[in-house]
Design a protein around this motif. Structure first.
Motif, mmCIF file in Angstrom:
data_model
loop_
_atom_site.group_PDB
_atom_site.id
_atom_site.type_symbol
_atom_site.label_atom_id
_atom_site.label_comp_id
_atom_site.label_asym_id
_atom_site.label_seq_id
_atom_site.Cartn_x
_atom_site.Cartn_y
_atom_site.Cartn_z
ATOM 1 N N SER A 1 -5.695 -5.016 2.103
ATOM 2 C CA SER A 1 -4.449 -4.607 2.623
ATOM 3 C C SER A 1 -4.409 -4.169 4.259
ATOM 4 C CB SER A 1 -4.003 -3.536 1.552
ATOM 5 O OG SER A 1 -4.807 -2.460 1.605
ATOM 6 N N VAL B 1 -6.967 -0.448 -7.128
ATOM 7 C CA VAL B 1 -5.917 0.291 -7.448
ATOM 8 C C VAL B 1 -5.941 1.356 -8.688
ATOM 9 C CG1 VAL B 1 -3.521 -0.266 -8.476
ATOM 10 C CG2 VAL B 1 -4.354 -1.619 -6.370
ATOM 11 N N LEU B 2 -6.638 0.655 -9.702
ATOM 12 C CA LEU B 2 -6.649 1.471 -10.940
ATOM 13 C C LEU B 2 -8.046 1.269 -11.725
ATOM 14 C CD1 LEU B 2 -4.889 2.529 -13.291
ATOM 15 C CD2 LEU B 2 -4.839 0.348 -14.365
ATOM 16 N N LEU C 1 2.285 1.624 -3.362
ATOM 17 C CA LEU C 1 1.129 2.327 -4.345
ATOM 18 C C LEU C 1 0.776 3.917 -4.105
ATOM 19 C CD1 LEU C 1 -0.899 1.595 -6.316
ATOM 20 C CD2 LEU C 1 -2.826 0.882 -4.409
ATOM 21 N N LEU C 2 0.852 4.320 -2.814
ATOM 22 C CA LEU C 2 0.733 5.602 -2.368
ATOM 23 C C LEU C 2 1.992 6.322 -2.934
ATOM 24 C CD1 LEU C 2 -0.184 5.202 1.292
ATOM 25 C CD2 LEU C 2 -1.470 6.607 -0.272
ATOM 26 N N LYS D 1 1.530 6.796 -6.696
ATOM 27 C CA LYS D 1 0.461 7.762 -6.998
ATOM 28 C C LYS D 1 0.863 9.079 -6.742
ATOM 29 C CE LYS D 1 -3.474 4.742 -7.411
ATOM 30 N NZ LYS D 1 -4.886 4.484 -7.000
ATOM 31 N N ASP E 1 -8.444 7.746 -1.619
ATOM 32 C CA ASP E 1 -7.231 8.419 -1.305
ATOM 33 C C ASP E 1 -6.359 7.841 -0.420
ATOM 34 O OD1 ASP E 1 -8.214 10.333 -3.037
ATOM 35 O OD2 ASP E 1 -8.983 11.662 -1.337
ATOM 36 N N ALA E 2 -6.980 6.627 0.319
ATOM 37 C CA ALA E 2 -6.021 5.958 1.502
ATOM 38 C C ALA E 2 -5.317 4.917 0.479
ATOM 39 C CB ALA E 2 -6.910 5.721 2.465
ATOM 40 N N CYS E 3 -5.517 4.618 -0.725
ATOM 41 C CA CYS E 3 -5.139 3.723 -1.539
ATOM 42 C C CYS E 3 -5.084 2.219 -0.719
ATOM 43 C CB CYS E 3 -3.594 3.979 -1.749
ATOM 44 S SG CYS E 3 -3.349 5.176 -3.026
ATOM 45 N N MET E 4 -6.189 2.087 -0.082
ATOM 46 C CA MET E 4 -6.609 0.539 0.125
ATOM 47 C C MET E 4 -6.770 -0.143 -1.115
ATOM 48 S SD MET E 4 -7.048 0.977 4.009
ATOM 49 C CE MET E 4 -7.854 -0.458 4.076
ATOM 50 N N PHE E 5 -6.394 -1.574 -1.004
ATOM 51 C CA PHE E 5 -6.708 -2.352 -1.913
ATOM 52 C C PHE E 5 -7.113 -3.665 -1.297
ATOM 53 C CE2 PHE E 5 -2.307 -2.600 -1.491
ATOM 54 C CZ PHE E 5 -1.983 -3.811 -1.718
ATOM 55 N N PHE F 1 0.627 -5.415 -9.478
ATOM 56 C CA PHE F 1 1.121 -4.079 -9.197
ATOM 57 C C PHE F 1 2.165 -4.024 -10.323
ATOM 58 C CE2 PHE F 1 0.583 -2.181 -4.948
ATOM 59 C CZ PHE F 1 -0.807 -2.799 -4.818
ATOM 60 N N ILE G 1 1.494 -1.648 -13.238
ATOM 61 C CA ILE G 1 1.233 -0.013 -12.912
ATOM 62 C C ILE G 1 2.518 0.480 -12.590
ATOM 63 C CG2 ILE G 1 -1.244 0.007 -12.810
ATOM 64 C CD1 ILE G 1 -0.557 0.092 -9.715
ATOM 65 N N LEU H 1 -5.573 -7.543 -11.290
ATOM 66 C CA LEU H 1 -4.935 -6.602 -10.660
ATOM 67 C C LEU H 1 -5.738 -6.428 -9.618
ATOM 68 C CD1 LEU H 1 -3.031 -3.943 -10.384
ATOM 69 C CD2 LEU H 1 -4.888 -2.676 -11.655
ATOM 70 N N ALA H 2 -5.199 -6.136 -8.388
ATOM 71 C CA ALA H 2 -5.492 -5.936 -6.859
ATOM 72 C C ALA H 2 -6.682 -4.792 -7.123
ATOM 73 C CB ALA H 2 -4.713 -5.353 -5.916
ATOM 74 N N ARG I 1 1.007 -1.236 0.041
ATOM 75 C CA ARG I 1 0.081 0.050 -0.013
ATOM 76 C C ARG I 1 0.822 1.242 0.134
ATOM 77 N NH1 ARG I 1 -1.890 2.539 4.347
ATOM 78 N NH2 ARG I 1 -3.392 4.586 3.668
#
Lengths: 112, 388
Positions: B207, B301-302, A62-63, A66, B250-254, A93, A96, B297-298, A59
């Motif tokens: 996650s 994410v996208l 990923l943060l 981005k 925004d927290a990018c949890m997946f 992952f 991306i 893909l998780a 995570r």
């Protein structure tokens, strides 16, 4: 977690180490942010000394990806062990975030 | 620990009128810089009233011999007002008897008359330092309790959404189980009844851990249930769930997930991976097949990602094991991971005859492998066995 940083051209090469999991992912995040300067054009995160990464660590990746993307900086990962590489493949992952076998390949890719 | 200087309020209790002006005079520098604030009382009764009225008093500095209520009685009564107040007594020089009584009644320290103000300053600072550390420890403990309560909520949420009754019919049998990690992970599985006797099977790993993971798990599971019933296949269902999870993330949890649909009429399992280990099929003879990934893909994410699906026809006696990485990444004392190969080997020697038995064996395998090593991830599997 200590993250060491070297600079090559406009790129910062950050090296993490050990296990990255939910117990230290926050610290991993702040340490990683601390080594990145606004002036850097690219970030290469070297996994040479990382033995394991959990979803909490993913995570943070990923943060970071981005965040860097929105500020126009390139981001590449390199030198992962097989099991970590597999985690990035299975999770998708690697679709991306660019991953390279060696630090020099990663640097070449982000400098291009 | 660095901290900005904190103001401390000290209650001075003495029936002799000369201590108050002396104290204010000798401590004026520290009063002016805001390190100390002094308030005064002239006997034990007045002191207790002052403590009751002002919760901001940290420390009491008290004489022993006073009218109405003496200092030793006051010591006994202070904990009733607050156990966090510390008291220092002022005794006559050499009055060991009263000093011992005072210490036994919980005085933090003592000074003797005539008061040496340098020594008093040192004693006050030492007492205040202790009070600060004590309060920090209390606050850390309170935070820990809050955290523990939150984790209990997360754990209850996680357990409450897992199915615990499983279809057992002539066509197929199901079984799912989760062994939670001590620090509450984010695994879940689900079984969703669909039209035409088909059944939807999901296994997922959110996650991170704790309350955020539990909340994300709840919304993922609810979204999947809805998408599963509305859409035609697993790929389309994941595409829909992914798009919704990407809104305001925004927290990018997946969440990584396998969603599969089994049709007992044909024996065909159709599945899509959302960045999750693909299903493992153990055949009746003990050989096994890891189904190919669908290159997913998780989820979260996208946005706009198009999830594909594959189909695989099960033979009677085939057992499909959906699992999370808590199984394959279980760690033993030598820091080795369990790995998929060990899981396959375990079933090769002794093919599963039943879905429930297979599920328990997966968890047992993890526990035997891990031994006493605490596991940081939930261990979860969902098993489908085609009977006919």
């Amino acid at each position: 977690m200590e993250i060491s940083a070297d600079r090559d051209g406009g790129a910062v090469i950050a090296r993490a180490n050990g296990r990255i999991d939910s117990s230290n992912s926050r610290e991993f995040h702040s340490s990683l942010e601390a080594v990145i300067d606004e002036d850097d054009s690219a970030v290469v995160l070297d996994f040479e000394d990382v033995s394991y990464i959990s979803s909490a660590g993913m995570r943070v990746i990923l943060l970071t990806a981005k965040g860097l993307q929105s500020s126009g900086m390139k981001f590449a990962l390199c030198s992962m062990n097989d099991s970590i590489r597999e985690v990035f493949k299975i999770s998708g992952f690697d679709k991306i975030i660019q991953i390279h076998g060696s630090q020099s390949d990663a640097l070449a890719a982000v400098s291009a | 620990m660095t901290e900005s200087p904190q103001k401390h309020k000290i209650l001075v209790v003495d029936d002799e009128p000369d201590l108050e002006p002396l104290m204010l005079q000798r401590m004026r520098r520290y009063i002016r810089t805001g390190v100390y604030e002094f308030v005064f009382a002239h006997d034990g009764v007045e002191a207790l009233e002052a403590l009751e009225a002002d919760a901001g008093i940290d420390m009491v500095l008290s004489d022993i011999n006073m009218p109405k209520m003496d200092g030793l009685t006051l010591l006994d009564r202070i904990p009733d007002v607050s156990p966090d107040i510390r008291a220092v007594i002022i005794s006559a020089y050499g009055d060991m008897k009263n000093i011992r009584i005072a210490m036994n009644r919980g005085a933090f320290d003592f000074v003797t008359k005539p008061v040496d103000f340098d020594d008093l300053k040192f004693t006050i600072d030492r007492t205040l330092q202790h009070i600060r550390e004590w309060k920090e420890a209390l606050s850390a403990r309170d935070k820990l309790v809050v955290l523990q309560n939150e984790l209990n909520v997360a754990s209850m949420m996680q357990q409450s959404i897992l199915p615990n009754k499983f279809a057992r019919n002539d066509d197929y049998k199901l079984f799912g189980t989760m062994q939670p990690a001590r620090n509450v992970g984010g695994d879940f599985f689900d079984v969703i009844g669909l039209s035409d006797d088909r059944v939807g099977l999901a296994i997922a790993d959110v996650s991170g851990k704790g309350v955020p993971a539990a909340l994300f798990m709840m919304s993922s599971r609810t979204l999947l249930k809805g998408a599963a019933m509305r859409t035609d296949g697993p790929g389309e269902a994941l595409t829909e769930v992914n798009d919704v999870l990407n809104e305001d993330n925004d927290a990018c949890m997946f969440v990584t997930m396998i969603y599969a649909v089994y049709d007992p009429a044909t024996g065909v399992l159709t599945y899509a991976d959302g960045g999750h280990d693909p299903p493992l099929v153990i055949h009746a003879d003990g050989t096994s097949t890891q189904l190919p990934v669908t290159d997913g893909l998780a989820l979260g994410v996208l946005p706009g990602f198009d999830f594909l699906q594959h189909s695989y026809e099960l033979s009677p006696g085939d057992t499909v094991i959906l699992y999370t990485d808590g199984v394959t990444e279980a760690i033993n004392a030598e820091e080795e991971q369990l790995g998929l190969a060990r899981l396959r080997e375990a079933f090769e020697a002794d093919p599963p005859g039943d879905a429930e038995d297979a599920g328990h064996r997966v968890i047992d395998l993890v526990n035997e492998f891990a031994g006493d090593v605490p596991q940081f991830d939930d261990t979860t599997c969902l098993v489908l066995r085609r009977e006919n």
